[in-house]
Design a protein around this motif. Structure first.
Motif, PDB file in Angstrom:
ATOM      1  N   GLU A   1      -2.154  -6.339  -6.764  1.00 47.32           N
ATOM      2  CA  GLU A   1      -3.417  -5.715  -6.356  1.00 47.32           C
ATOM      3  C   GLU A   1      -3.245  -4.206  -6.191  1.00 47.32           C
ATOM      4  O   GLU A   1      -4.115  -3.418  -6.576  1.00 47.32           O
ATOM      5  CB  GLU A   1      -3.879  -6.340  -5.038  1.00 47.32           C
ATOM      6  N   GLN A   2      -2.112  -3.808  -5.630  1.00 44.82           N
ATOM      7  CA  GLN A   2      -1.826  -2.382  -5.475  1.00 44.82           C
ATOM      8  C   GLN A   2      -1.739  -1.705  -6.845  1.00 44.82           C
ATOM      9  O   GLN A   2      -2.233  -0.595  -7.038  1.00 44.82           O
ATOM     10  CB  GLN A   2      -0.510  -2.196  -4.702  1.00 44.82           C
TER      11      GLN A   2
ATOM     12  N   GLN B   1      -3.203  -2.780  -9.641  1.00 43.35           N
ATOM     13  CA  GLN B   1      -4.531  -2.803 -10.260  1.00 43.35           C
ATOM     14  C   GLN B   1      -5.464  -1.757  -9.654  1.00 43.35           C
ATOM     15  O   GLN B   1      -6.334  -1.221 -10.346  1.00 43.35           O
ATOM     16  CB  GLN B   1      -5.142  -4.199 -10.121  1.00 43.35           C
ATOM     17  N   ALA B   2      -5.257  -1.456  -8.381  1.00 40.04           N
ATOM     18  CA  ALA B   2      -6.095  -0.450  -7.718  1.00 40.04           C
ATOM     19  C   ALA B   2      -5.901   0.932  -8.333  1.00 40.04           C
ATOM     20  O   ALA B   2      -6.738   1.823  -8.164  1.00 40.04           O
ATOM     21  CB  ALA B   2      -5.773  -0.405  -6.228  1.00 40.04           C
ATOM     22  N   ASN B   3      -4.785   1.092  -9.036  1.00 45.19           N
ATOM     23  CA  ASN B   3      -4.488   2.392  -9.647  1.00 45.19           C
ATOM     24  C   ASN B   3      -4.543   2.345 -11.176  1.00 45.19           C
ATOM     25  O   ASN B   3      -3.968   3.199 -11.850  1.00 45.19           O
ATOM     26  CB  ASN B   3      -3.101   2.866  -9.204  1.00 45.19           C
TER      27      ASN B   3
ATOM     28  N   LYS C   1      -6.665   3.144 -13.313  1.00 49.03           N
ATOM     29  CA  LYS C   1      -7.202   4.318 -14.014  1.00 49.03           C
ATOM     30  C   LYS C   1      -6.143   5.401 -14.214  1.00 49.03           C
ATOM     31  O   LYS C   1      -6.297   6.280 -15.059  1.00 49.03           O
ATOM     32  CB  LYS C   1      -8.394   4.886 -13.248  1.00 49.03           C
ATOM     33  N   GLU C   2      -5.073   5.333 -13.407  1.00 50.68           N
ATOM     34  CA  GLU C   2      -4.011   6.331 -13.535  1.00 50.68           C
ATOM     35  C   GLU C   2      -3.028   5.982 -14.647  1.00 50.68           C
ATOM     36  O   GLU C   2      -2.184   6.788 -15.016  1.00 50.68           O
ATOM     37  CB  GLU C   2      -3.255   6.468 -12.205  1.00 50.68           C
TER      38      GLU C   2
ATOM     39  N   HIS D   1       0.811  -1.226   0.000  1.00 55.97           N
ATOM     40  CA  HIS D   1       0.000   0.000   0.000  1.00 55.97           C
ATOM     41  C   HIS D   1       0.843   1.274   0.000  1.00 55.97           C
ATOM     42  O   HIS D   1       0.315   2.359  -0.235  1.00 55.97           O
ATOM     43  CB  HIS D   1      -0.956   0.004   1.207  1.00 55.97           C
TER      44      HIS D   1
ATOM     45  N   PRO E   1       1.973   4.008  -7.736  1.00 51.02           N
ATOM     46  CA  PRO E   1       1.802   3.297  -9.010  1.00 51.02           C
ATOM     47  C   PRO E   1       2.780   3.778 -10.075  1.00 51.02           C
ATOM     48  O   PRO E   1       3.357   4.854  -9.964  1.00 51.02           O
ATOM     49  CB  PRO E   1       0.364   3.635  -9.399  1.00 51.02           C
TER      50      PRO E   1
END
Length: 380
Positions: free
Chosen positions: A90-91, A93-95, A97-98, A45, A49
């Motif tokens: 996962e970290q 993929q969480a971003n 959109k950036e 976390h 990214p």
């Protein structure tokens, strides 16, 4: 304090003398210590990214993905390595959109979308994801796209190889990967010479001709005869010191590191040497001379890493010298260098190519007695 730090940096030498007796540390112990530091100091976390396989969360996930194959039973902080790989993915993929996605100026190993697709396709053995990755050939074969490894077509070839090894028993998917690779290679071969990046004709592994040739040959060795003359010419650029210029026409004999200089050329030559029988003697002489340069000037004061630090330089050396160089990459040594004002800290201290994850890879190479290759460049 800032003024003192600035003064220290301006007086810091590029490298320190290699005059200590040969030494070694226990590689497995150092590997696990490195991985523990990685997940403790740089948990998923906390990793911003971006960076593809070069830096950022995907690069660390890639390290754990590769190490899990070598150490399936190893647990770090009570979790197996593939669980850590998934956490860093996962970290990333969480971003998602950036991430802008590959562009003609950034379509090599540092692109996040393509790196994610390649890593997922390789781990999940998913043909549909391979198709998505191969569709990006439309970007990489654009006439404006660069040819080098970090941001260009040669890096895309590495991603295709990474995926390919998971589909050796799937003829249809294999053909799609190989056809895509051939299209990209032909585009590189047809590009004007010398290959340039940002207007400069680079020589080295990250942005230059040796990196491009290496990625082509490791992807499809049948191109070797057509590249023999170019590789032969490249060998002639070696300085009397054993180092290589960053670009041509040659400037100062300055950088001794993977990205620019002898270490990157050495590791590249060793991984493609077998495909150039007419150049073997010349390659061997160039490698031997290059290693002399690395031994003399390769203990860099930059934070140890693969791209421009001691870990990468170590990988260009033979066994005893390799292990000796690694003794300067332990947590204790790095703290000592920092305390003495001899350390130029990394901008990406967690990453595969610029930080801790890369140091872990080098320790794994030492522990498992692997071929001395760079993860993300010539390990496949």
């Amino acid at each position: 304090m800032a003024e003192k730090a600035s003064t220290a940096a301006s007086h810091r030498p590029r490298y320190f003398r290699n005059d200590a007796p040969l030494a070694r540390r226990e590689p497995y112990k150092q590997l696990t210590a490195s991985l523990n530091r990685l997940v403790t100091e740089y948990p998923p976390h906390r990793i911003p990214p971006g960076g593809g396989l070069y830096y950022g969360p995907i690069s660390i996930a890639f390290l754990f993905f590769a190490l899990h194959k070598l150490y399936p039973e190893l647990e770090i902080d009570d979790y197996p390595l593939n669980t850590w790989s998934a956490a860093y993915i996962e970290q990333a993929q969480a971003n998602m959109k950036e991430y802008p996605g590959p562009t003609i100026s950034k379509c090599g190993v540092s692109d996040d979308i393509m790196a994610l697709l390649a890593l997922f396709a390789a781990s999940a053995k998913d043909p549909e994801t391979v198709k998505e990755l191969c569709n990006y050939a439309a970007v990489t074969t654009d006439e404006e796209a660069p040819n080098e490894w970090l941001y260009g077509r040669a890096g895309y070839l590495y991603l295709l190889r990474l995926v390919r090894v998971s589909f050796l028993d799937d003829k249809k998917t294999l053909e799609m990967i190989d056809d895509t690779a051939d299209e990209v290679i032909e585009t590189i071969i047809e590009s004007p010479r010398p290959w340039k990046w940002h207007g400069k004709a680079y020589i080295g592994a990250a942005h230059g001709a040796i990196g491009i040739i290496t990625q082509i040959i490791l992807t499809n060795p049948s191109w070797a005869p057509k590249l023999e003359a170019e590789l032969g010419a490249l060998l002639s650029y070696q300085y009397e010191s054993g180092n290589f210029p960053s670009s041509i026409p040659p400037g100062r004999d300055k950088l001794v590191q993977f990205c620019h200089g002898a270490p990157g050329v050495i590791t590249s030559l060793l991984s493609i040497r077998q495909h150039f029988p007419n150049l073997k003697d010349r390659i061997d002489k160039v490698v031997a001379k290059g290693r002399e340069c690395v031994l003399e000037r390769g203990l860099l004061t930059k934070e140890p890493c693969l791209c421009h630090g001691i870990s990468g330089n170590a990988l260009s050396l033979e066994d005893e010298e390799f292990e000796h160089f690694l003794t300067y990459t332990t947590g204790h040594e790095i703290k000592s260098m920092e305390k003495d004002g001899m350390l130029e800290k990394s901008d990406d201290p967690s990453s595969l190519w610029c930080g801790e994850a890369g140091r872990a890879w080098a320790w794994a190479v030492a522990d498992k007695h692997l071929e001395k290759r760079f993860l993300g460049y010539n390990d496949i």
